[in-house]
Design an enzyme around this catalytic site. Structure first.
Site, PDB file in Angstrom:
ATOM      1  N   ASP A   1       0.804  -1.233   0.000  1.00  0.00           N
ATOM      2  CA  ASP A   1       0.000   0.000   0.000  1.00  0.00           C
ATOM      3  C   ASP A   1       0.829   1.273   0.000  1.00  0.00           C
ATOM      4  O   ASP A   1       0.388   2.311  -0.480  1.00  0.00           O
ATOM      5  CB  ASP A   1      -0.916  -0.001   1.228  1.00  0.00           C
ATOM      6  CG  ASP A   1      -1.865   1.181   1.241  1.00  0.00           C
ATOM      7  OD1 ASP A   1      -2.691   1.283   0.315  1.00  0.00           O
ATOM      8  OD2 ASP A   1      -1.745   2.014   2.157  1.00  0.00           O
TER       9      ASP A   1
ATOM     10  N   ALA B   1      -0.618   5.013   1.317  1.00  0.00           N
ATOM     11  CA  ALA B   1      -2.075   5.080   1.163  1.00  0.00           C
ATOM     12  C   ALA B   1      -2.495   6.018   0.034  1.00  0.00           C
ATOM     13  O   ALA B   1      -3.490   6.738   0.154  1.00  0.00           O
ATOM     14  CB  ALA B   1      -2.729   5.496   2.481  1.00  0.00           C
ATOM     15  N   THR B   2      -1.775   5.989  -1.062  1.00  0.00           N
ATOM     16  CA  THR B   2      -2.152   6.824  -2.201  1.00  0.00           C
ATOM     17  C   THR B   2      -3.533   6.444  -2.722  1.00  0.00           C
ATOM     18  O   THR B   2      -4.337   7.317  -3.093  1.00  0.00           O
ATOM     19  CB  THR B   2      -1.114   6.672  -3.333  1.00  0.00           C
ATOM     20  OG1 THR B   2       0.194   6.862  -2.808  1.00  0.00           O
ATOM     21  CG2 THR B   2      -1.376   7.678  -4.432  1.00  0.00           C
TER      22      THR B   2
ATOM     23  N   ASP C   1       2.282  -8.006   6.490  1.00  0.00           N
ATOM     24  CA  ASP C   1       2.933  -8.726   5.392  1.00  0.00           C
ATOM     25  C   ASP C   1       1.920  -9.420   4.483  1.00  0.00           C
ATOM     26  O   ASP C   1       1.071 -10.197   4.933  1.00  0.00           O
ATOM     27  CB  ASP C   1       3.896  -9.765   5.969  1.00  0.00           C
ATOM     28  CG  ASP C   1       4.900 -10.259   4.939  1.00  0.00           C
ATOM     29  OD1 ASP C   1       4.560 -10.273   3.743  1.00  0.00           O
ATOM     30  OD2 ASP C   1       6.029 -10.611   5.333  1.00  0.00           O
ATOM     31  N   VAL C   2       2.054  -9.158   3.174  1.00  0.00           N
ATOM     32  CA  VAL C   2       1.142  -9.738   2.190  1.00  0.00           C
ATOM     33  C   VAL C   2       1.251 -11.253   2.154  1.00  0.00           C
ATOM     34  O   VAL C   2       0.288 -11.955   1.823  1.00  0.00           O
ATOM     35  CB  VAL C   2       1.441  -9.122   0.800  1.00  0.00           C
ATOM     36  CG1 VAL C   2       2.814  -9.539   0.314  1.00  0.00           C
ATOM     37  CG2 VAL C   2       0.398  -9.510  -0.220  1.00  0.00           C
TER      38      VAL C   2
ATOM     39  N   CYS D   1       9.959  -3.037  -7.177  1.00  0.00           N
ATOM     40  CA  CYS D   1      10.514  -3.194  -8.532  1.00  0.00           C
ATOM     41  C   CYS D   1      12.030  -3.317  -8.544  1.00  0.00           C
ATOM     42  O   CYS D   1      12.623  -3.394  -9.617  1.00  0.00           O
ATOM     43  CB  CYS D   1      10.093  -2.013  -9.404  1.00  0.00           C
ATOM     44  SG  CYS D   1      10.756  -0.430  -8.856  1.00  0.00           S
TER      45      CYS D   1
END
Length: 827
Positions: free
Chosen positions: A556, A559-560, A601-602, A625
């Site tokens: 996230d 929080a854009t 954590d995803v 990335c």
């Protein structure tokens, strides 16, 4: 006008330039008195090219933290780098009014090693626009004095140093070869008995140079070996002298090794080495099948071995690179017969230059395409009809025989084109298209493109003098496509305006497309190799039936997504965010008053969790990335390191999608960097079953920020248009009393020096007559955030820039989210 040399990284006297017996190799004999020490500057997980110009992953890596990962050793596609090793090229400046940049072209741009290219190399140094600077003597404690060709550069940052064994295509030495390649890098050693090259800056204990490798453990200079460092598989390399590294002598029982495939240097224990003749024992078929970097390393090692053993292979009738390399693999697995180990020994004598046989210059077609000339197979001389034209012949056909330039590849001259060139009239073959997709949005520390705007290659490049333009054009493209003397004429123009800034006229065979901005979007959106079904179109929901939106945001950041949804007036029923950075969580908690549910954590999110939190109407995310960006020479790719986190997004997206029979609008979006490998991009597209849309925030903000977006959002392909609230000029983002020196700024990343602009690396703001950096509030305006949005938890300037450097551009996300107002309730 500013001109810089990309291909070469180190000027050599003609007396020291030699050519090897194979047309696939060029050697640089290095004179110790001139200290032609080859260094492989390493930029760890973030390149020494002062970091990832296109990487906003937030991972800052040191110059000495670049492991040669077996999963994906650093790509040759890396911009110039500033290693901590002394480089004779650092700070070079051109004479007179002309300045140069020394760079390398990617190995993927250099696959042609024919006799014609070698003929050109012999006189290349004489044709260079820069004279070899006079060496000056450098003294370092504990080492004998040596000479460095290291004059100051007036308006440029330090340049990369030369490598001995450049990735894939091999390094080129200034004025010695006709094509450029990316510079090599040094891997970090992650083993107790292997020492990182960073440690070699320490002072040598001996007062005089001692004989090398006299510990009776074997493995002398020039020997081909397999090497092992902790955490990585066995990798082919070559033992080199410490002088080749620009560092100190190896410790007792250690060897300086240079890895095939990327040219990094490592100090490795002799106990962790084995002869290259143990090929059958250490060769990994799995890695060879999966990793292009491993194929490149194996190919280079076998090419070097075949040269030494004088082994000839029969011509291969197949165009498949696997079929062409198969005889070499069979020869290696069979023990390199008939000469065996004796035939692989280095050929130099004790009196010869120890570096004479250690410049590797090979490349493998298909894996590493040429951006300058038509590909010629390394093992056959048969020329296909589409490869019969050079670019010079192409120009003659177009200008004198009235052939359509759209029938030719503008980058290499081939007649078999796969698509159009996005900026200029002409086509691109499949090989050059792939190179263009990877390289066109690669930027260097000065904010300029890493490679030529026309061919995405180039040895010497001319930088556009327009302060708001970041494009460069190579000398070859100007002299071939425009006019034989175009580069010489441009050299004395200051400022020189590039052909994207000049009026739309015909310049020789070069003409800018009038609709280039539209073509550029189509070029990055379409992929003829992958066609997918169009995503399901959901009908708009009547206003009275719309309900608040429920969002799952992975990776996230600050929080854009939530900020944009609230700015657009959406009613947000639930916003579940996965984020591990505590500073980012602090921003989200404070600025949105605890309305975001953080789940950390995803990787720990399960199907059961989604059932508890869901159902979701929108799933968004952008995985780190740093292991995908080709700007990072140590990237591990999609299947290793942080690249694997994409599959967490894919897993959770699959779980969150409506089940069979659920007829409700469901949308998703995945974002990542444009400067990624073509194979990684296509793999992501295959999993997500759609091609990405490329968007550059320069259209709606004061900064470049090109990104790929995959998803099924309505109208993703529509043009990116600025709204009245967007600040399009840098001046609009500055506080009172401060003056912008530039209209736009380059991509702002997590690195502090990414704020510097232009070929002279100036700060972008003037205040009280002095240059100044961008303030945090001004950075927030550039990204589209409210002022002081990241001013929480007493974070300093550096921490706040890191958060912003990893974030999305607010106007771009607003553009993508706006059509959702037809589906969900708004205030």
């Amino acid at each position: 006008m500013v001109m810089f040399e990309k291909e070469s990284t180190q000027p050599l006297d003609q007396s020291t330039a030699t050519a090897m017996s194979s047309n696939k190799y060029s050697a640089a004999g290095m004179d110790d008195s001139n200290n032609m020490t080859a260094t492989a500057p390493v930029n760890g997980d973030v390149p020494p090219a002062k970091g990832l110009a296109e990487n906003d992953s937030g991972v800052e890596l040191t110059n000495d933290n670049s492991p040669l990962a077996a999963a994906e050793p650093p790509s040759p596609f890396s911009p110039k780098q500033n290693g901590d090793a002394a480089s004779p090229q650092d700070g070079n400046q051109g004479s007179g009014g002309s300045r140069k940049r020394s760079r390398k072209k990617s190995e993927e741009e250099e696959t042609t090693w024919d006799s014609d290219s070698e003929d050109k190399t012999s006189g290349a140094s004489q044709l260079g626009l820069r004279q070899t600077p006079r060496p000056r003597t450098i003294f370092q404690a504990g080492l004998a004095p040596h000479a460095h060709n290291k004059p100051r550069r007036q308006n440029r940052k330090q340049e990369p140093s030369m490598s001995l064994c450049g990735g894939g295509g091999g390094p080129r030495v200034a004025g010695v070869t006709s094509g450029g390649v990316p510079e090599a890098t040094r891997p970090e050693l992650m083993e107790q008995d292997s020492k990182d090259s960073a440690q070699s800056i320490s002072t040598s204990s001996s007062q005089e140079i001692q004989p090398e490798y006299k510990d009776s453990k074997g493995f002398g200079i020039g020997e081909l070996v397999w090497g092992k460092i902790k955490g990585f598989s066995w990798w082919p390399g070559m033992v080199v002298t410490w002088r080749a590294t620009g560092k100190r002598q190896a410790s007792h029982g250690m060897r300086w090794l240079q890895w095939f495939g990327d040219g990094k240097f490592s100090e490795v224990s002799a106990d962790k080495l084995d002869s290259i003749t143990a090929f059958a024992k250490f060769f990994s078929q799995a890695s060879y099948t999966k990793l292009a970097s491993y194929r490149r390393a194996i190919f280079q090692a076998l090419e070097m071995a075949s040269i030494r053993a004088e082994k000839k292979f029969p011509p291969c009738e197949s165009d498949s690179p696997d079929d062409q390399v198969k005889p070499m693999l069979d020869w290696a697995n069979g023990g390199f017969l008939p000469k065996g180990e004796e035939g692989l020994k280095p050929t130099h004598t004790a009196d010869s230059n120890p570096l004479e046989h250690q410049v590797l210059d090979v490349s493998l077609p298909e894996y590493f395409p040429s951006a300058k000339r038509p590909r010629v197979s390394l093992q056959k001389n048969k020329a296909a009809p589409e490869e019969s034209y050079s670019r010079e012949q192409m120009v003659n056909e177009v200008l004198k025989n009235n052939r359509s330039i759209e029938d030719f590849c503008l980058s290499c001259g081939k007649m078999r084109t796969a698509t159009f060139h996005p900026l200029f009239e002409g086509g691109l073959c499949q090989t050059c298209k792939d190179v263009y997709l990877e390289m066109s949005y690669m930027y260097d520390d000065d904010g300029y493109q890493s490679y030529c705007t026309v061919c995405c290659g180039g040895r010497e490049v001319l930088l556009c003098g327009n302060a708001n333009c970041c494009r460069c054009f190579c000398v070859d493209c100007l002299d071939i496509l425009v006019d034989p003397g175009a580069s010489n004429n441009a050299r004395y123009l200051d400022p020189w305006r590039c052909y994207m800034c000049q009026p739309t006229l015909q310049y020789g065979a070069l003409k800018r497309r009038h609709d280039w901005s539209i073509k550029l979007q189509i070029f990055f959106t379409s992929d003829n190799g992958q066609e997918f079904e169009k995503p399901k179109i959901f009908p708009a929901v009547p206003a009275e039936q719309r309900r608040p939106i429920r969002v799952l945001s992975l990776f996230d950041g600050i929080a854009t997504g939530y900020l944009v949804l609230r700015d657009l007036g959406f009613k947000v029923d639930q916003y579940v965010a996965s984020e591990v950075c505590e500073d980012s969580i602090s921003v989200g908690v404070v600025r949105h008053e605890g309305k975001i549910q953080y789940v950390h954590d995803v990787r720990n999110i399960t199907k059961k969790n989604l059932l508890e939190w869901g159902p979701f109407d929108l799933v968004i995310g952008g995985s780190p990335c740093n292991d995908l960006s080709i700007v990072n020479p140590a990237r591990k790719g999609l299947y290793e390191g942080t690249g694997r986190l994409f599959f967490e997004f894919y897993r959770l997206l699959s779980e969150a999608k409506p089940k069979e029979g659920e007829d409700r609008p469901f949308f998703w979006m995945f974002e990542n960097v444009v400067a990624m490998g073509v194979n990684d991009k296509r793999d992501i597209s295959r999993f997500l079953e759609c091609n990405p849309v490329m968007m550059d925030a320069i259209e709606v903000s004061a900064a470049h920020r090109a990104r790929y977006f995959w998803g099924n959002m309505p109208g993703m392909n529509r043009p990116l248009c600025a709204s009245g609230m967007d600040k399009l000029e840098l001046q609009d983002c500055l506080d009172h009393g401060r003056v912008a020196k530039f209209g736009k700024v380059r991509t702002i990343t997590t690195r502090s020096n990414s704020i510097k602009q232009g070929k002279d690396q100036h700060f972008p703001v003037l205040m009280n007559g002095k240059e100044d950096i961008l303030w945090c509030t001004e950075l927030e305006r550039i990204f589209g955030f409210p002022v002081h949005y990241t001013d929480v938890s007493n974070m300093g300037r550096g921490a706040r820039q890191k958060l912003l450097g990893r974030s999305w551009s607010v106007p771009v996300i607003r553009h993508l989210f706006a059509p959702l107002k037809d589906y969900f309730a708004c205030e």
